[in-house]
Motif scaffolding. Structure first.
Motif, PDB file in Angstrom:
ATOM      1  N   TRP A   1     -37.383  74.151   0.611  1.00 11.70           N
ATOM      2  CA  TRP A   1     -37.309  74.635  -0.771  1.00 11.70           C
ATOM      3  C   TRP A   1     -38.636  75.219  -1.225  1.00 11.70           C
ATOM      4  O   TRP A   1     -39.696  74.914  -0.656  1.00 11.70           O
ATOM      5  CB  TRP A   1     -36.836  73.532  -1.721  1.00 11.70           C
ATOM      6  N   ALA A   2     -38.539  76.081  -2.219  1.00  9.73           N
ATOM      7  CA  ALA A   2     -39.711  76.652  -2.890  1.00  9.73           C
ATOM      8  C   ALA A   2     -39.422  76.639  -4.383  1.00  9.73           C
ATOM      9  O   ALA A   2     -38.295  76.938  -4.809  1.00  9.73           O
ATOM     10  CB  ALA A   2     -39.986  78.067  -2.401  1.00  9.73           C
ATOM     11  N   SER A   3     -40.437  76.309  -5.167  1.00  6.48           N
ATOM     12  CA  SER A   3     -40.256  76.161  -6.612  1.00  6.48           C
ATOM     13  C   SER A   3     -41.095  77.177  -7.365  1.00  6.48           C
ATOM     14  O   SER A   3     -42.260  77.404  -7.030  1.00  6.48           O
ATOM     15  CB  SER A   3     -40.641  74.748  -7.059  1.00  6.48           C
ATOM     16  N   ALA A   4     -40.491  77.782  -8.364  1.00  5.64           N
ATOM     17  CA  ALA A   4     -41.201  78.697  -9.272  1.00  5.64           C
ATOM     18  C   ALA A   4     -41.238  78.055 -10.652  1.00  5.64           C
ATOM     19  O   ALA A   4     -40.478  78.413 -11.557  1.00  5.64           O
ATOM     20  CB  ALA A   4     -40.510  80.047  -9.309  1.00  5.64           C
ATOM     21  N   GLY A   5     -42.102  77.042 -10.772  1.00  4.05           N
ATOM     22  CA  GLY A   5     -42.316  76.411 -12.074  1.00  4.05           C
ATOM     23  C   GLY A   5     -41.183  75.532 -12.548  1.00  4.05           C
ATOM     24  O   GLY A   5     -41.125  75.184 -13.725  1.00  4.05           O
ATOM     25  N   HIS A   6     -40.259  75.126 -11.646  1.00  2.87           N
ATOM     26  CA  HIS A   6     -39.075  74.383 -12.068  1.00  2.87           C
ATOM     27  C   HIS A   6     -39.248  72.887 -11.810  1.00  2.87           C
ATOM     28  O   HIS A   6     -40.182  72.443 -11.136  1.00  2.87           O
ATOM     29  CB  HIS A   6     -37.840  74.908 -11.323  1.00  2.87           C
ATOM     30  N   LEU A   7     -38.339  72.108 -12.376  1.00  2.00           N
ATOM     31  CA  LEU A   7     -38.344  70.660 -12.206  1.00  2.00           C
ATOM     32  C   LEU A   7     -38.060  70.294 -10.748  1.00  2.00           C
ATOM     33  O   LEU A   7     -37.314  71.002 -10.053  1.00  2.00           O
ATOM     34  CB  LEU A   7     -37.282  70.020 -13.105  1.00  2.00           C
ATOM     35  N   PRO A   8     -38.619  69.183 -10.242  1.00  2.00           N
ATOM     36  CA  PRO A   8     -38.487  68.846  -8.822  1.00  2.00           C
ATOM     37  C   PRO A   8     -37.079  68.365  -8.474  1.00  2.00           C
ATOM     38  O   PRO A   8     -36.399  67.738  -9.292  1.00  2.00           O
ATOM     39  CB  PRO A   8     -39.498  67.712  -8.638  1.00  2.00           C
ATOM     40  N   PRO A   9     -36.630  68.615  -7.229  1.00  2.00           N
ATOM     41  CA  PRO A   9     -35.335  68.066  -6.776  1.00  2.00           C
ATOM     42  C   PRO A   9     -35.405  66.538  -6.722  1.00  2.00           C
ATOM     43  O   PRO A   9     -36.488  65.945  -6.684  1.00  2.00           O
ATOM     44  CB  PRO A   9     -35.151  68.671  -5.384  1.00  2.00           C
ATOM     45  N   LEU A  10     -34.236  65.919  -6.720  1.00  2.00           N
ATOM     46  CA  LEU A  10     -34.154  64.469  -6.590  1.00  2.00           C
ATOM     47  C   LEU A  10     -33.218  64.147  -5.434  1.00  2.00           C
ATOM     48  O   LEU A  10     -32.108  64.714  -5.338  1.00  2.00           O
ATOM     49  CB  LEU A  10     -33.650  63.827  -7.878  1.00  2.00           C
ATOM     50  N   LEU A  11     -33.651  63.235  -4.530  1.00  2.00           N
ATOM     51  CA  LEU A  11     -32.842  62.833  -3.375  1.00  2.00           C
ATOM     52  C   LEU A  11     -32.388  61.392  -3.594  1.00  2.00           C
ATOM     53  O   LEU A  11     -33.200  60.480  -3.736  1.00  2.00           O
ATOM     54  CB  LEU A  11     -33.662  62.941  -2.092  1.00  2.00           C
ATOM     55  N   LEU A  12     -31.064  61.198  -3.667  1.00  2.00           N
ATOM     56  CA  LEU A  12     -30.455  59.899  -3.961  1.00  2.00           C
ATOM     57  C   LEU A  12     -29.882  59.300  -2.683  1.00  2.00           C
ATOM     58  O   LEU A  12     -29.042  59.927  -2.008  1.00  2.00           O
ATOM     59  CB  LEU A  12     -29.357  60.072  -5.016  1.00  2.00           C
ATOM     60  N   ALA A  13     -30.308  58.076  -2.348  1.00  2.00           N
ATOM     61  CA  ALA A  13     -29.782  57.370  -1.179  1.00  2.00           C
ATOM     62  C   ALA A  13     -28.494  56.639  -1.548  1.00  2.00           C
ATOM     63  O   ALA A  13     -28.234  56.360  -2.721  1.00  2.00           O
ATOM     64  CB  ALA A  13     -30.832  56.381  -0.671  1.00  2.00           C
ATOM     65  N   PRO A  14     -27.666  56.309  -0.553  1.00  2.00           N
ATOM     66  CA  PRO A  14     -26.401  55.616  -0.855  1.00  2.00           C
ATOM     67  C   PRO A  14     -26.608  54.282  -1.582  1.00  2.00           C
ATOM     68  O   PRO A  14     -25.753  53.877  -2.373  1.00  2.00           O
ATOM     69  CB  PRO A  14     -25.772  55.407   0.522  1.00  2.00           C
ATOM     70  N   ASP A  15     -27.748  53.604  -1.321  1.00  2.00           N
ATOM     71  CA  ASP A  15     -27.964  52.307  -1.973  1.00  2.00           C
ATOM     72  C   ASP A  15     -28.483  52.436  -3.400  1.00  2.00           C
ATOM     73  O   ASP A  15     -28.779  51.440  -4.052  1.00  2.00           O
ATOM     74  CB  ASP A  15     -28.934  51.455  -1.146  1.00  2.00           C
ATOM     75  N   GLY A  16     -28.616  53.643  -3.931  1.00  2.00           N
ATOM     76  CA  GLY A  16     -29.039  53.860  -5.314  1.00  2.00           C
ATOM     77  C   GLY A  16     -30.516  54.122  -5.483  1.00  2.00           C
ATOM     78  O   GLY A  16     -30.948  54.499  -6.578  1.00  2.00           O
ATOM     79  N   THR A  17     -31.315  53.912  -4.445  1.00  2.00           N
ATOM     80  CA  THR A  17     -32.725  54.285  -4.548  1.00  2.00           C
ATOM     81  C   THR A  17     -32.831  55.803  -4.537  1.00  2.00           C
ATOM     82  O   THR A  17     -32.000  56.505  -3.936  1.00  2.00           O
ATOM     83  CB  THR A  17     -33.534  53.687  -3.388  1.00  2.00           C
ATOM     84  N   SER A  18     -33.837  56.328  -5.217  1.00  2.00           N
ATOM     85  CA  SER A  18     -33.969  57.774  -5.315  1.00  2.00           C
ATOM     86  C   SER A  18     -35.429  58.166  -5.202  1.00  2.00           C
ATOM     87  O   SER A  18     -36.336  57.384  -5.504  1.00  2.00           O
ATOM     88  CB  SER A  18     -33.393  58.292  -6.638  1.00  2.00           C
ATOM     89  N   THR A  19     -35.653  59.387  -4.777  1.00  2.00           N
ATOM     90  CA  THR A  19     -37.001  59.930  -4.609  1.00  2.00           C
ATOM     91  C   THR A  19     -37.075  61.280  -5.313  1.00  2.00           C
ATOM     92  O   THR A  19     -36.240  62.172  -5.067  1.00  2.00           O
ATOM     93  CB  THR A  19     -37.326  60.134  -3.118  1.00  2.00           C
ATOM     94  N   VAL A  20     -38.054  61.406  -6.223  1.00  2.00           N
ATOM     95  CA  VAL A  20     -38.317  62.694  -6.850  1.00  2.00           C
ATOM     96  C   VAL A  20     -39.231  63.464  -5.911  1.00  2.00           C
ATOM     97  O   VAL A  20     -40.323  63.003  -5.561  1.00  2.00           O
ATOM     98  CB  VAL A  20     -38.985  62.526  -8.227  1.00  2.00           C
ATOM     99  N   LEU A  21     -38.782  64.637  -5.451  1.00  2.00           N
ATOM    100  CA  LEU A  21     -39.532  65.421  -4.470  1.00  2.00           C
ATOM    101  C   LEU A  21     -40.617  66.228  -5.171  1.00  2.00           C
ATOM    102  O   LEU A  21     -40.526  67.450  -5.348  1.00  2.00           O
ATOM    103  CB  LEU A  21     -38.575  66.328  -3.693  1.00  2.00           C
ATOM    104  N   HIS A  22     -41.661  65.485  -5.607  1.00  2.00           N
ATOM    105  CA  HIS A  22     -42.753  66.125  -6.340  1.00  2.00           C
ATOM    106  C   HIS A  22     -43.547  67.051  -5.426  1.00  2.00           C
ATOM    107  O   HIS A  22     -43.960  66.666  -4.321  1.00  2.00           O
ATOM    108  CB  HIS A  22     -43.698  65.067  -6.899  1.00  2.00           C
ATOM    109  N   THR A  23     -43.769  68.257  -5.861  1.00  2.00           N
ATOM    110  CA  THR A  23     -44.662  69.213  -5.202  1.00  2.00           C
ATOM    111  C   THR A  23     -45.303  70.044  -6.302  1.00  2.00           C
ATOM    112  O   THR A  23     -44.884  70.001  -7.459  1.00  2.00           O
ATOM    113  CB  THR A  23     -43.894  70.146  -4.243  1.00  2.00           C
TER     114      THR A  23
END
Length: 605
Positions: free
Chosen positions: A477-499
């Motif tokens: 992915w590449a971002s042009a000033g937008h909010l970061p993607p979020l990756l959600l695991a099946p167990d409910g934990t999530s990671t904000v893909l900050h860049t």
């Protein structure tokens, strides 16, 4: 107006007699009638009239329930709004001093609510201290064009002082006539001298009372002789016109303040309603006249000219007039509000149609489930430029895009279509170098004079069975000033893909763009979204992202369509002022059949 337009039924009709036996049942508390707003919830166009100087301006359901009234109605009468709103209009404190008056008002309400002509009548009404006054009441049926809801609209002016002045003037005239008759008989009836003196004392008291009434009434009042010269003028007339008492007494009233029409052209005296009353001896009313102040500015007035008659001959005229400046300003303000609401609704409808035409159904790649949602802002809010896109490239990779154009109007919606079209066309065969695709998009936009700023995330999901750790797909992915993607695991934990998000689109076509990568585990869910999902007034971005992670904590194994709908319901309030676009991609394992359940093309929450 909720905004909506006001439609008045039978406008301009005058006093109507209620139908015999017409009644209105007492409203049931908490049960709005005819689809009207709840008690106390007057339409927005009515709240704009709260400061009108009318003695009474109220709005009721068609069952008579009082929803609201202007400030002057409560403050002038001493009644508390909390004790009156929600009661039947005829059971409010304004009519509590007389059962007969309350019954008459109730019958009028029934007549008008049933589709009868508007009612206009002078009726007693009461203040909180029990004092009785006289109200020139108009009761009519209106419709809110936006909702179709019907309302009763009572309004009126307090004419107590005006009537008192007229009665006092009549008593003074009668006393003066009697005194004159006694003077003629004085020589022959010396015994009547004491009676004459008593009548003169009565006349003096009447004149004193008349002067007090004239000095304290808000309406301007003139007394003119048969030539139209000013014989008396009250303080209100001096204040409204700006001409001093000395300037007016003895002068010709028409030439001084009434000699020009609204457009400044000459107004012949023979066409003036006051002179018509002098010529005919018949009272004349006029509701669209203009007087001219001393400083040269016009003042709209309504007036009543009542001739004074002695021995069958007209001896002058009493003119009572009212300054309509505030009333006209309120009417113009209400009309402008209706115009702005209509314009906003038209722009919103156009932009919504444009957005819906561009938001196409997502693809259905093998073992990927792509769900999309677009939820427009609340009714009446400004239009946004949010968009999403999802398509497959020739090599089988899946591209997903989320973006947001700066601005909230129809131009922003049009710019959204331009940026989306460029992104789709150039990314289709652009391969996996996403920063290069963004640069080509921006260079092309500059060449085509697309100057509106926008944010976007361009992402590509590739099949990569050689990745370490058991993952079989790679996210670029590449971002042009937008909010970061979020990756959600099946167990409910999530990671904000900050860049580092990079510059917005439209800032610099030569900006260096960075690309990012992350492995995508099976059964994980990738979320792309616009700011309407996480940004709220009074909260920063970190708080919004934390709220997003909390909202998806129990959704990791839910079907992806259910996940989208639940997420919108949890995070987006009904009154949100911004659009929301959302893409969710569920990554199913490749060693088993793809679960059923295709994504819906679009959604409105």
């Amino acid at each position: 107006m909720g905004p909506g337009m006001l439609v008045v039924e039978h406008a301009g009709r005058h006093p109507a007699t209620p139908r015999p036996g017409a009644v209105i049942d007492h409203p049931q508390p908490g049960l709005p009638a005819d689809g009207a707003v709840a008690v106390g919830g007057a339409p927005a166009w009515f709240r704009a009239l709260d400061d009108t100087t009318l003695a009474l301006l109220a709005i009721c359901r068609t069952d008579g329930t009082l929803l609201a009234a202007n400030r002057q109605a409560f403050e002038g009468s001493g009644l508390a709004p909390a004790e009156q709103v929600g009661r039947p209009f005829w059971a409010t404190g304004w009519w509590s001093g007389s059962t007969a008056v309350a019954d008459r008002v109730r019958a009028w309400c029934a007549e008008v609510a049933a589709g009868g002509a508007p009612v206009r009548a002078q009726t007693p009404w009461f203040h909180a201290d029990g004092s009785e006054r006289t109200l020139d009441l108009t009761l009519q049926l209106v419709h809110d064009q936006a909702t179709g809801t019907a309302y009763l609209l009572p309004n009126g002016t307090d004419v107590t002082d005006r009537l008192a002045a007229a009665r006092t003037a009549a008593r003074a005239t009668a006393a003066q006539e009697e005194a004159e008759a006694l003077r003629r008989l004085d020589a022959a009836r010396s015994a009547d001298v004491a009676h004459l003196r008593a009548v003169e004392a009565q006349l003096s008291r009447a004149l004193e009372l008349s002067e007090k009434v004239l000095a304290n009434t808000a309406d301007g009042i003139y007394g003119l002789d048969t030539d139209g010269r000013v014989e008396f003028v009250n303080p209100a007339a001096v204040r409204i016109t700006g001409h001093s008492r000395a300037e007016q007494l003895g002068g010709e009233q028409h030439a001084l303040i009434h000699g020009r029409r609204h457009d400044g052209s000459p107004y012949p005296r023979e066409e003036c309603p006051i002179w018509r009353a002098l010529r005919t001896g018949v009272p004349v009313t006029a509701d669209d006249e203009v007087f001219w102040r001393r400083n040269g500015t016009p003042v709209p007035v309504e007036l009543v000219a009542v001739p004074t008659i002695e021995d069958g001959a007209v001896t002058g005229v009493v003119v009572s007039f009212r300054d309509l400046t505030d009333r006209r300003a309120a009417a113009e303000q209400a009309a402008e509000l209706r115009r702005l609401e209509e314009q906003a609704a038209q722009e919103r409808a156009l932009s919504d149609r444009l957005q819906q035409a561009l938001l196409t159904p997502p693809p259905e790649p093998d073992h990927l489930h792509v769900a999309v949602r677009y939820q427009p802002a609340a009714h009446g809010a400004q239009v946004g430029g949010d968009w999403y896109d999802a398509f497959r490239q020739p090599d089988g990779s899946t591209v997903v895009v989320i973006g947001d154009v700066v601005g909230h109007d129809s131009r922003a919606a049009a710019a959204m279509g331009q940026w989306r079209g460029l992104m789709r066309a150039l990314a289709y065969d652009g391969g996996g170098d996403l920063p290069a695709v963004l640069r080509r998009v921006e260079q092309t936009a500059r060449g085509l004079d697309v100057s509106t700023l926008a944010t976007a995330v361009l992402a590509r999901i590739e099949r990569r069975p050689d990745l370490p750790g058991g993952a079989t797909r790679l996210l670029r992915w590449a971002s042009a000033g937008h909010l970061p993607p979020l990756l959600l695991a099946p167990d409910g934990t999530s990671t904000v893909l900050h860049t580092r998000p990079g510059l917005m689109l439209g800032v610099s076509a030569d900006a260096v763009r960075a690309g990012h990568e992350a492995a995508l585990p099976d059964d994980a869910t990738l979320l792309l979204y616009t700011d309407g999902l996480v940004e709220r007034r009074g909260a920063d971005l970190d708080q919004g992202l934390a709220a997003l992670q909390a909202a998806v904590a129990d959704l990791g194994r839910r079907p992806v369509d259910e996940l989208c709908d639940t997420l919108l319901a949890r995070l987006v309030p009904a009154s949100v002022a911004d659009d929301v676009a959302l893409i969710a991609v569920r990554l199913h394992p490749e060693d088993r059949p793809r679960p059923p359940g295709p994504a819906r093309p679009t959604g409105d929450g």
